[in-house]
Design a protein around this motif. Structure first.
Motif, PDB file in Angstrom:
ATOM      1  N   VAL A  44       0.859  -1.183   0.000  1.00 36.78           N
ATOM      2  CA  VAL A  44       0.000   0.000   0.000  1.00 36.78           C
ATOM      3  C   VAL A  44       0.896   1.234   0.000  1.00 36.78           C
ATOM      4  O   VAL A  44       2.085   1.151   0.329  1.00 36.78           O
ATOM      5  N   SER A  45       0.303   2.362  -0.344  1.00 39.51           N
ATOM      6  CA  SER A  45       1.043   3.621  -0.360  1.00 39.51           C
ATOM      7  C   SER A  45       0.243   4.691   0.366  1.00 39.51           C
ATOM      8  O   SER A  45      -0.980   4.779   0.208  1.00 39.51           O
ATOM      9  N   PHE A  46       0.920   5.524   1.161  1.00 41.25           N
ATOM     10  CA  PHE A  46       0.261   6.637   1.832  1.00 41.25           C
ATOM     11  C   PHE A  46       1.329   7.660   2.212  1.00 41.25           C
ATOM     12  O   PHE A  46       2.536   7.404   2.098  1.00 41.25           O
ATOM     13  N   GLY A  47       0.890   8.824   2.652  1.00 40.16           N
ATOM     14  CA  GLY A  47       1.851   9.858   3.012  1.00 40.16           C
ATOM     15  C   GLY A  47       1.164  11.131   3.450  1.00 40.16           C
ATOM     16  O   GLY A  47      -0.069  11.224   3.440  1.00 40.16           O
ATOM     17  N   PRO A  48       1.926  12.153   3.837  1.00 40.92           N
ATOM     18  CA  PRO A  48       1.353  13.439   4.245  1.00 40.92           C
ATOM     19  C   PRO A  48       0.952  14.284   3.038  1.00 40.92           C
ATOM     20  O   PRO A  48       1.377  14.017   1.908  1.00 40.92           O
ATOM     21  N   THR A  49       0.174  15.295   3.283  1.00 42.59           N
ATOM     22  CA  THR A  49      -0.284  16.161   2.196  1.00 42.59           C
ATOM     23  C   THR A  49       0.849  17.055   1.706  1.00 42.59           C
ATOM     24  O   THR A  49       1.479  17.781   2.483  1.00 42.59           O
ATOM     25  N   ILE A  50       1.090  16.996   0.405  1.00 40.90           N
ATOM     26  CA  ILE A  50       2.089  17.824  -0.277  1.00 40.90           C
ATOM     27  C   ILE A  50       1.401  18.481  -1.459  1.00 40.90           C
ATOM     28  O   ILE A  50       0.667  17.826  -2.200  1.00 40.90           O
ATOM     29  N   ARG A  51       1.632  19.751  -1.651  1.00 37.96           N
ATOM     30  CA  ARG A  51       1.056  20.478  -2.777  1.00 37.96           C
ATOM     31  C   ARG A  51       2.177  20.982  -3.697  1.00 37.96           C
ATOM     32  O   ARG A  51       3.270  21.308  -3.236  1.00 37.96           O
ATOM     33  N   GLY A  52       1.857  21.074  -4.994  1.00 37.28           N
ATOM     34  CA  GLY A  52       2.794  21.680  -5.947  1.00 37.28           C
ATOM     35  C   GLY A  52       4.071  20.906  -6.172  1.00 37.28           C
ATOM     36  O   GLY A  52       5.100  21.495  -6.521  1.00 37.28           O
ATOM     37  N   ALA A  53       4.046  19.586  -5.968  1.00 42.02           N
ATOM     38  CA  ALA A  53       5.249  18.781  -6.178  1.00 42.02           C
ATOM     39  C   ALA A  53       5.794  18.979  -7.582  1.00 42.02           C
ATOM     40  O   ALA A  53       5.051  19.202  -8.533  1.00 42.02           O
ATOM     41  N   HIS A  54       7.112  18.935  -7.699  1.00 46.21           N
ATOM     42  CA  HIS A  54       7.833  19.094  -8.966  1.00 46.21           C
ATOM     43  C   HIS A  54       7.841  20.540  -9.448  1.00 46.21           C
ATOM     44  O   HIS A  54       8.137  20.808 -10.617  1.00 46.21           O
ATOM     45  N   SER A  55       7.480  21.490  -8.589  1.00 47.60           N
ATOM     46  CA  SER A  55       7.529  22.903  -8.946  1.00 47.60           C
ATOM     47  C   SER A  55       8.060  23.692  -7.756  1.00 47.60           C
ATOM     48  O   SER A  55       8.037  23.205  -6.618  1.00 47.60           O
ATOM     49  N   PRO A  56       8.522  24.936  -7.984  1.00 49.84           N
ATOM     50  CA  PRO A  56       8.980  25.760  -6.863  1.00 49.84           C
ATOM     51  C   PRO A  56       7.865  26.154  -5.895  1.00 49.84           C
ATOM     52  O   PRO A  56       8.146  26.744  -4.849  1.00 49.84           O
ATOM     53  N   ASP A  57       6.631  25.829  -6.230  1.00 54.08           N
ATOM     54  CA  ASP A  57       5.515  26.060  -5.308  1.00 54.08           C
ATOM     55  C   ASP A  57       5.288  24.877  -4.372  1.00 54.08           C
ATOM     56  O   ASP A  57       4.327  24.872  -3.598  1.00 54.08           O
ATOM     57  N   GLU A  58       6.153  23.880  -4.435  1.00 53.23           N
ATOM     58  CA  GLU A  58       5.984  22.699  -3.588  1.00 53.23           C
ATOM     59  C   GLU A  58       5.968  23.094  -2.112  1.00 53.23           C
ATOM     60  O   GLU A  58       6.781  23.898  -1.655  1.00 53.23           O
ATOM     61  N   ARG A  59       5.032  22.497  -1.367  1.00 52.93           N
ATOM     62  CA  ARG A  59       4.900  22.795   0.054  1.00 52.93           C
ATOM     63  C   ARG A  59       4.320  21.586   0.771  1.00 52.93           C
ATOM     64  O   ARG A  59       3.548  20.822   0.196  1.00 52.93           O
ATOM     65  N   ALA A  60       4.704  21.436   2.027  1.00 48.33           N
ATOM     66  CA  ALA A  60       4.269  20.286   2.831  1.00 48.33           C
ATOM     67  C   ALA A  60       3.504  20.788   4.047  1.00 48.33           C
ATOM     68  O   ALA A  60       3.931  21.727   4.727  1.00 48.33           O
ATOM     69  N   SER A  61       2.386  20.141   4.326  1.00 47.96           N
ATOM     70  CA  SER A  61       1.540  20.530   5.452  1.00 47.96           C
ATOM     71  C   SER A  61       2.112  20.010   6.770  1.00 47.96           C
ATOM     72  O   SER A  61       2.399  18.814   6.910  1.00 47.96           O
ATOM     73  N   ILE A  62       2.239  20.902   7.747  1.00 40.89           N
ATOM     74  CA  ILE A  62       2.768  20.531   9.060  1.00 40.89           C
ATOM     75  C   ILE A  62       1.755  19.676   9.817  1.00 40.89           C
ATOM     76  O   ILE A  62       2.091  18.621  10.364  1.00 40.89           O
ATOM     77  N   SER A  63       0.503  20.127   9.854  1.00 44.34           N
ATOM     78  CA  SER A  63      -0.519  19.373  10.579  1.00 44.34           C
ATOM     79  C   SER A  63      -0.749  18.001   9.944  1.00 44.34           C
ATOM     80  O   SER A  63      -0.986  17.011  10.634  1.00 44.34           O
ATOM     81  N   SER A  64      -0.663  17.936   8.627  1.00 42.64           N
ATOM     82  CA  SER A  64      -0.840  16.660   7.931  1.00 42.64           C
ATOM     83  C   SER A  64       0.300  15.698   8.247  1.00 42.64           C
ATOM     84  O   SER A  64       0.094  14.493   8.372  1.00 42.64           O
ATOM     85  N   THR A  65       1.505  16.222   8.386  1.00 39.70           N
ATOM     86  CA  THR A  65       2.645  15.377   8.738  1.00 39.70           C
ATOM     87  C   THR A  65       2.457  14.779  10.129  1.00 39.70           C
ATOM     88  O   THR A  65       2.816  13.620  10.384  1.00 39.70           O
ATOM     89  N   GLN A  66       1.874  15.545  11.039  1.00 38.45           N
ATOM     90  CA  GLN A  66       1.561  15.028  12.375  1.00 38.45           C
ATOM     91  C   GLN A  66       0.534  13.902  12.281  1.00 38.45           C
ATOM     92  O   GLN A  66       0.658  12.858  12.939  1.00 38.45           O
ATOM     93  N   LYS A  67      -0.483  14.104  11.457  1.00 33.80           N
ATOM     94  CA  LYS A  67      -1.514  13.084  11.243  1.00 33.80           C
ATOM     95  C   LYS A  67      -0.909  11.822  10.640  1.00 33.80           C
ATOM     96  O   LYS A  67      -1.204  10.697  11.079  1.00 33.80           O
ATOM     97  N   PHE A  68      -0.068  11.982   9.663  1.00 33.03           N
ATOM     98  CA  PHE A  68       0.603  10.875   8.983  1.00 33.03           C
ATOM     99  C   PHE A  68       1.487  10.088   9.951  1.00 33.03           C
ATOM    100  O   PHE A  68       1.503   8.849   9.955  1.00 33.03           O
ATOM    101  N   TRP A  69       2.233  10.783  10.785  1.00 36.33           N
ATOM    102  CA  TRP A  69       3.131  10.154  11.747  1.00 36.33           C
ATOM    103  C   TRP A  69       2.345   9.297  12.742  1.00 36.33           C
ATOM    104  O   TRP A  69       2.698   8.149  13.021  1.00 36.33           O
TER     105      TRP A  69
END
Length: 486
Positions: free
Chosen positions: A448-473
């Motif tokens: 299976v595959s899962f992970g935290p919320t990331i937006r704008g991957a592969h672009s300079p707008d890429e960003r990772a959600s802090i709260s989502s990383t906590q949820k993922f962990w």
């Protein structure tokens, strides 16, 4: 700048992510990060191996009370996509990513962040170095070159892993559990063309498209975002038709798996036509901006007088190349008839280089159905061959067929519902994940595959959600405790 990242929760993950992002790790340039991860495992006193391809495998025994559980492979890829804004002065080969916190998001200063798949790598590192986290036997698999060919997964030794379950930490929506993905193939079109001296009494111009959103050519292709290469070819084609515009050079886009954000051309126009040409260009530019007003609010298309020192393409060659770009499919090719909202097949005209008598066009064709992938690839090949290109198909990799009856899927689904009170989105995705290739090596492995919320991957707008990383962990820690017995 990166010190603030280390204070975020969970610290175990963010500290490792900050340390990882100090290490250059572009695709096919992973020597430093391979050494970094190997040293990490060696310093922990864990069994650490680098295989012949460059993948790093680190093994850790189960904690007390979980020694009877199935062995879990935690898998992420070490490489990251290198993209930056034109205005950003940054050397990916020597510098670490500069990060900052913006509300709930971790961002990079004018470059890709590397959360894809650096957050997955950092999370596995946190598990490996932990002293108090309960877990079954672990095999950590850090693959290389996922972004530009999946050569790490392809070259993986089919006997090096003993795990029963693989958890791929490379999904970008925290409510999603991935059970399938698209395969892909690279299309490269090459040809030469004749040049001639600039016609007399002409004026040179630089036409430039910048400020597009770009993004992941798999996950974001469904959004209908603008492709800078297609827009540039459209402008050049109509400008030749109406004003006899001649092209000196064209350049646009970057990596195959990134939707092109920027593209430019050097052209010449007969001096007597310049005023009318410039007025008409503004009309065409305004039309394009209106078409994409809601999708590309930061689109900027400029035309400025410039010195054109090189030669221009012969008219016949110019038209063949422009027609090839215009006719080659870009974007969604077919939606899945079986899974609502899933793109089945697509193509990204990712990179164009036209200069000094040589033209090169790079595409990435994706599909979750091999026959559709082949159909689209041959369609593209036909378009380019009609324009006298020589076409090469390479880097073909398989998709990952969904298994809705997966034992580990049922465990993740139950944990997600208990922790959130909501249903997880169990889905296949249009991105390329390594699960399909690894599954070829280990056909009995449950994945299976899962992970935290990331937006704008592969672009300079890429960003990772802090709260989502906590949820993922939190999600991952519970999963490790509930791995079934052997």
């Amino acid at each position: 700048m990166n010190e603030a990242i280390k204070e975020l929760q969970p610290k175990e993950v963010w500290n490792n992510f900050a340390n990882l992002n100090e290490v250059p790790r572009g695709s096919k340039k992973e020597e430093q990060v391979i050494s970094f991860i190997k040293d990490f495992g060696d310093k922990l006193g864990l069994e650490t191996t680098v295989d012949k391809t460059g993948n790093v495998i680190i093994k850790k025994e189960a904690t007390k009370g979980l020694t009877d559980r199935k062995t879990v492979v935690l898998q992420s890829h070490l490489d990251m996509v290198h993209q930056k804004n034109n205005s950003t002065n940054f050397d990916f080969d020597t510098e670490g990513i500069k990060m900052y916190v913006d509300g709930d998001w971790v961002k990079a200063d004018g470059t890709t962040l590397g959360a894809d798949n650096g957050l997955g790598v950092a999370t596995i590192m946190a598990i490996l170095e932990s002293k108090d986290i309960a877990h079954p036997p672990i095999e950590a698999l850090f693959t290389i070159d996922e972004e530009t060919g999946m050569t790490g997964a392809k070259g993986l030794d089919p006997n090096i892993l003993k795990g029963d379950i693989l958890l791929n930490l490379d999904t970008e929506e925290d409510n999603e559990i991935g059970i399938g993905c698209a395969g892909g193939v690279d299309i490269t079109a090459l040809r030469e063309y004749e040049e001639e001296e600039n016609p007399e009494n002409t004026v040179g111009y630089k036409i430039e498209i910048i400020g597009l959103q770009g993004g992941h050519s798999g996950m974001d292709i469904i959004k209908g975002l603008a492709n800078a290469n297609k827009l540039l070819a459209r402008l050049l084609y109509t400008a030749y038709r109406d004003f006899g515009l001649r092209i000196s050079t064209m350049r646009g886009g970057g990596l195959r798996n990134a939707i092109p954000r920027e593209s430019e051309a050097l052209v010449v126009i007969d001096r007597e036509d310049t005023n009318v040409f410039l007025q008409q260009m503004l009309v065409w530019i305004d039309e394009i901006k209106k078409e994409y007003a809601s999708l590309e609010p930061n689109m900027d298309i400029s035309i400025q007088e410039a010195e054109v020192e090189g030669k221009v393409m012969k008219v016949e060659d110019q038209m063949e190349i422009l027609k090839a770009i215009a006719s080659a499919h870009n974007g969604v090719y077919r939606m899945s008839p079986d899974i609502e909202g899933l793109v089945e097949a697509s193509n990204n005209i990712a990179n164009i280089e036209v200069a000094d008598g040589k033209a090169k066009i790079k595409c990435l064709t994706r599909s979750s159905v091999n026959s559709t992938k082949s159909d689209l690839a041959h369609s593209l090949q036909a378009s380019f061959e009609l324009a006298k290109f020589k076409v090469k198909q390479s880097g073909d990799y398989p998709g990952w067929a969904p298994n809705p009856q997966s034992e580990i899927l049922k465990i993740l689904d139950e944990i997600y519902q208990k922790q959130t009170g909501e249903q997880a989105d169990i889905a296949a995705c249009h991105a390329g994940l390594e699960c399909g290739i690894i599954g070829n090596h280990y056909p009995e492995m449950d994945m299976v595959s899962f992970g935290p919320t990331i937006r704008g991957a592969h672009s300079p707008d890429e960003r990772a959600s802090i709260s989502s990383t906590q949820k993922f962990w939190k999600f991952l820690l519970q999963i490790l405790q509930e791995i079934p017995s052997k």
